[in-house]
Design a protein around this motif. Sequence first.
Motif, short mmCIF file in Angstrom:
data_model
loop_
_atom_site.label_atom_id
_atom_site.label_comp_id
_atom_site.label_asym_id
_atom_site.label_seq_id
_atom_site.Cartn_x
_atom_site.Cartn_y
_atom_site.Cartn_z
N MET A 175 2.81 -9.04 11.45
CA MET A 175 1.56 -8.29 11.53
C MET A 175 1.81 -6.92 10.92
O MET A 175 2.79 -6.25 11.25
N ARG A 176 0.94 -6.51 10.02
CA ARG A 176 0.98 -5.15 9.47
C ARG A 176 -0.13 -4.36 10.15
O ARG A 176 -1.28 -4.79 10.21
N TRP A 177 0.23 -3.20 10.68
CA TRP A 177 -0.69 -2.37 11.46
C TRP A 177 -0.63 -0.97 10.88
O TRP A 177 0.44 -0.33 10.91
N GLN A 178 -1.74 -0.46 10.32
CA GLN A 178 -1.74 0.84 9.66
C GLN A 178 -2.78 1.76 10.30
O GLN A 178 -3.89 1.32 10.60
N TYR A 179 -2.38 3.02 10.48
CA TYR A 179 -3.28 3.99 11.08
C TYR A 179 -2.80 5.40 10.80
O TYR A 179 -1.68 5.62 10.34
N GLU A 180 -3.69 6.34 11.06
CA GLU A 180 -3.38 7.75 10.89
C GLU A 180 -3.38 8.40 12.27
O GLU A 180 -4.20 8.07 13.12
N MET A 181 -2.42 9.30 12.48
CA MET A 181 -2.28 9.91 13.80
C MET A 181 -2.06 11.42 13.65
O MET A 181 -1.46 11.88 12.69
N SER A 182 -2.56 12.15 14.63
CA SER A 182 -2.23 13.55 14.76
C SER A 182 -0.98 13.63 15.62
O SER A 182 -1.03 13.41 16.82
N ASP A 235 2.80 3.03 9.14
CA ASP A 235 2.78 1.71 8.53
C ASP A 235 3.72 0.85 9.37
O ASP A 235 4.93 0.91 9.21
N ASP A 236 3.15 0.11 10.32
CA ASP A 236 3.92 -0.71 11.27
C ASP A 236 4.03 -2.14 10.74
O ASP A 236 3.03 -2.71 10.30
N TRP A 237 5.23 -2.69 10.86
CA TRP A 237 5.48 -4.10 10.55
C TRP A 237 6.06 -4.72 11.80
O TRP A 237 7.11 -4.31 12.27
N ILE A 238 5.36 -5.71 12.34
CA ILE A 238 5.76 -6.36 13.59
C ILE A 238 6.09 -7.81 13.28
O ILE A 238 5.25 -8.54 12.75
N TRP A 239 7.31 -8.21 13.62
CA TRP A 239 7.76 -9.58 13.38
C TRP A 239 7.98 -10.30 14.70
O TRP A 239 8.62 -9.76 15.60
#
Length: 180
Positions: free
Chosen positions: A122-129, A142-146
Motif C-alpha cells: 500500500m502506498r500512502w501519501q500525505y502532507e503534514m505540519s 510517502d509511506d510504503w506498507i508491505w
Amino acid sequence: MFKTLTVFLLTILLAACGISIDANKYQNIDPQFDPFEFFNGKVKAWGIVQDRSGDMIQRFTVEIDGRTDGTTLTLDETFHYEVGQGVTHRVWKISAKDRSQLQGSANDILGQAKGQLAGNVMRWQYEMSLPVDKTSYTVQFDDWIWAFEDNTIINRSYIKKFGIVMAEVTIFMQKTHPEV
C-alpha cells in the motif's frame, strides 16, 4: 558552459535524492494487504526515525485501536517515545472508493491523504505540519506498507521537503489479538 554544467549536475543530484518504487511489481505477491482487515482490532507498532545521515533521532512504540463500519476505517493511535519527541495521539479516518483507492484524514494532516493498494503493498501519501523544536514545517510523507505475513506489516516512510528526502521512518506493526 559553466552554467549548463552546474544545472546538469544539480538535476542529477536532485534526481538521486528521490525514491522510485513501482507498486505494480507487488500486484501478484501474497499475502494481499487489506488495511480494513488488518487494522480492525488492536495493533502494536515499533519504529524509528532516522535523519539524512542515518542517525536515529526518534524511537517509539504505537498502540493502535482500529475499527471499521464497512466503509470507514478509524485508527486511534497513541504514541510513546523512548528517544525524541513527537505527536502523542492521532486519529485517522480512512475510506475506500474501491478496495484499491483509499483516502483519509487526521487532525495533523493537511488536506486528504491518498492511498493505493497493489497486492501486498500500500502506498500512502500525505502532507503534514511537522513540529520541530519551537516551529513546524510542512513536509510530504510517502509511506510504503508491505504485508509481511497475515498478522505483520512493515511500513517504510520517506519524509520529504522540496522533493528531497529529509528523514526516513521504519515501523513494524503486528496484530496483538489476531482472529483465529
